[in-house]
Design an enzyme around this catalytic site. Sequence first.
Site, PDB file in Angstrom:
ATOM      1  N   CYS A  54       6.305  -4.810  12.133  1.00 36.94           N
ATOM      2  CA  CYS A  54       5.555  -5.967  12.791  1.00 36.94           C
ATOM      3  C   CYS A  54       4.689  -6.941  11.752  1.00 36.94           C
ATOM      4  CB  CYS A  54       4.588  -5.245  13.267  1.00 36.94           C
ATOM      5  SG  CYS A  54       3.591  -3.759  12.140  1.00 36.94           S
TER       6      CYS A  54
ATOM      7  N   CYS B  87       2.706  -1.157  14.520  1.00 35.39           N
ATOM      8  CA  CYS B  87       4.265  -0.471  15.792  1.00 35.39           C
ATOM      9  C   CYS B  87       5.015   0.984  15.298  1.00 35.39           C
ATOM     10  CB  CYS B  87       4.796  -1.636  15.268  1.00 35.39           C
ATOM     11  SG  CYS B  87       5.960  -1.180  13.812  1.00 35.39           S
TER      12      CYS B  87
ATOM     13  N   CYS C 245       2.689   3.444  11.198  1.00 38.99           N
ATOM     14  CA  CYS C 245       2.444   1.800  10.616  1.00 38.99           C
ATOM     15  C   CYS C 245       1.339   1.847  12.311  1.00 38.99           C
ATOM     16  CB  CYS C 245       3.234   1.372  10.920  1.00 38.99           C
ATOM     17  SG  CYS C 245       2.285  -1.131  11.085  1.00 38.99           S
TER      18      CYS C 245
ATOM     19  N   CYS D 160       5.065  -4.071   6.835  1.00 41.41           N
ATOM     20  CA  CYS D 160       5.621  -3.558   7.585  1.00 41.41           C
ATOM     21  C   CYS D 160       6.780  -4.585   7.898  1.00 41.41           C
ATOM     22  CB  CYS D 160       5.116  -2.444   8.735  1.00 41.41           C
ATOM     23  SG  CYS D 160       5.850  -2.524  10.435  1.00 41.41           S
TER      24      CYS D 160
ATOM     25  N   CYS E 237      -7.648   5.482  -7.241  1.00 37.47           N
ATOM     26  CA  CYS E 237      -7.978   3.895  -6.431  1.00 37.47           C
ATOM     27  C   CYS E 237      -8.929   3.740  -5.430  1.00 37.47           C
ATOM     28  CB  CYS E 237      -6.579   3.761  -6.874  1.00 37.47           C
ATOM     29  SG  CYS E 237      -5.757   3.581  -5.132  1.00 37.47           S
TER      30      CYS E 237
ATOM     31  N   ARG F 158       2.925   2.991  -7.481  1.00 38.38           N
ATOM     32  CA  ARG F 158       1.890   3.663  -7.073  1.00 38.38           C
ATOM     33  C   ARG F 158       1.937   2.702  -5.951  1.00 38.38           C
ATOM     34  NH1 ARG F 158      -3.663   1.078  -7.160  1.00 38.38           N
ATOM     35  NH2 ARG F 158      -3.242   0.915  -9.482  1.00 38.38           N
TER      36      ARG F 158
ATOM     37  N   CYS G  21      -0.301   1.461  -2.747  1.00 41.64           N
ATOM     38  CA  CYS G  21      -1.780   1.457  -2.890  1.00 41.64           C
ATOM     39  C   CYS G  21      -1.861   0.660  -1.162  1.00 41.64           C
ATOM     40  CB  CYS G  21      -2.941   0.839  -3.630  1.00 41.64           C
ATOM     41  SG  CYS G  21      -4.271   0.816  -3.937  1.00 41.64           S
TER      42      CYS G  21
ATOM     43  N   HIS H 258      -0.235  -6.172   7.219  1.00 53.50           N
ATOM     44  CA  HIS H 258      -0.323  -6.382   5.602  1.00 53.50           C
ATOM     45  C   HIS H 258      -0.685  -4.578   5.604  1.00 53.50           C
ATOM     46  CE1 HIS H 258      -2.057  -6.332   1.936  1.00 53.50           C
ATOM     47  NE2 HIS H 258      -3.473  -6.304   2.441  1.00 53.50           N
TER      48      HIS H 258
ATOM     49  N   ASP I 275       2.806   1.543 -12.146  1.00 52.26           N
ATOM     50  CA  ASP I 275       1.394   2.339 -12.956  1.00 52.26           C
ATOM     51  C   ASP I 275       1.579   4.123 -12.154  1.00 52.26           C
ATOM     52  OD1 ASP I 275      -0.450   1.860 -10.615  1.00 52.26           O
ATOM     53  OD2 ASP I 275      -1.734   1.490 -12.142  1.00 52.26           O
TER      54      ASP I 275
END
Length: 135
Positions: free
Chosen positions: A102, A53, A50, A99, A68, A120, A122, A105, A112
């Site tokens: 902390c 953190c 991450c 996460c 993607c 997946r 992403c 996002h 899929d």
Amino acid sequence: MSKTNKTTKTDDEWRKELGDELTFQVTRKAATERAFSHPGFPEGDGRFLCTCCGAELFQKTEKYDSGCGWPSFTAPSTDAPVGEKEDLSHGMRRTEVICTNCDAHLGHVFPDGPGPTGQRYCINGVCLRFEPKAS
């Protein structure tokens, strides 16, 4: 779950620590980096941490090219602090990946992906820091 303590900071503290506005907007405000905009990661074995953190989130062995435009993984690392929550933003119903150490996002997970998980993950590249495996 990870044994790391919960990391909490103010927006000003996160901005100063992260140093990059895009990374702040993505990790702290749930923005998304443009598809195919992340330069990628080094070759070789290792793990993804991450950006906020330092918790281990994914192993390189779970990474694959989904086409993607964002790094994709089939599953988080064992005991990774990766959580999921419903995301109804932008008129869509998705599953956000965070996460849990902390509250960063990370991206979204979709059903899929390849086997055996069919998932997946992403993940925005700016949310990850690659740590090569020690030789």
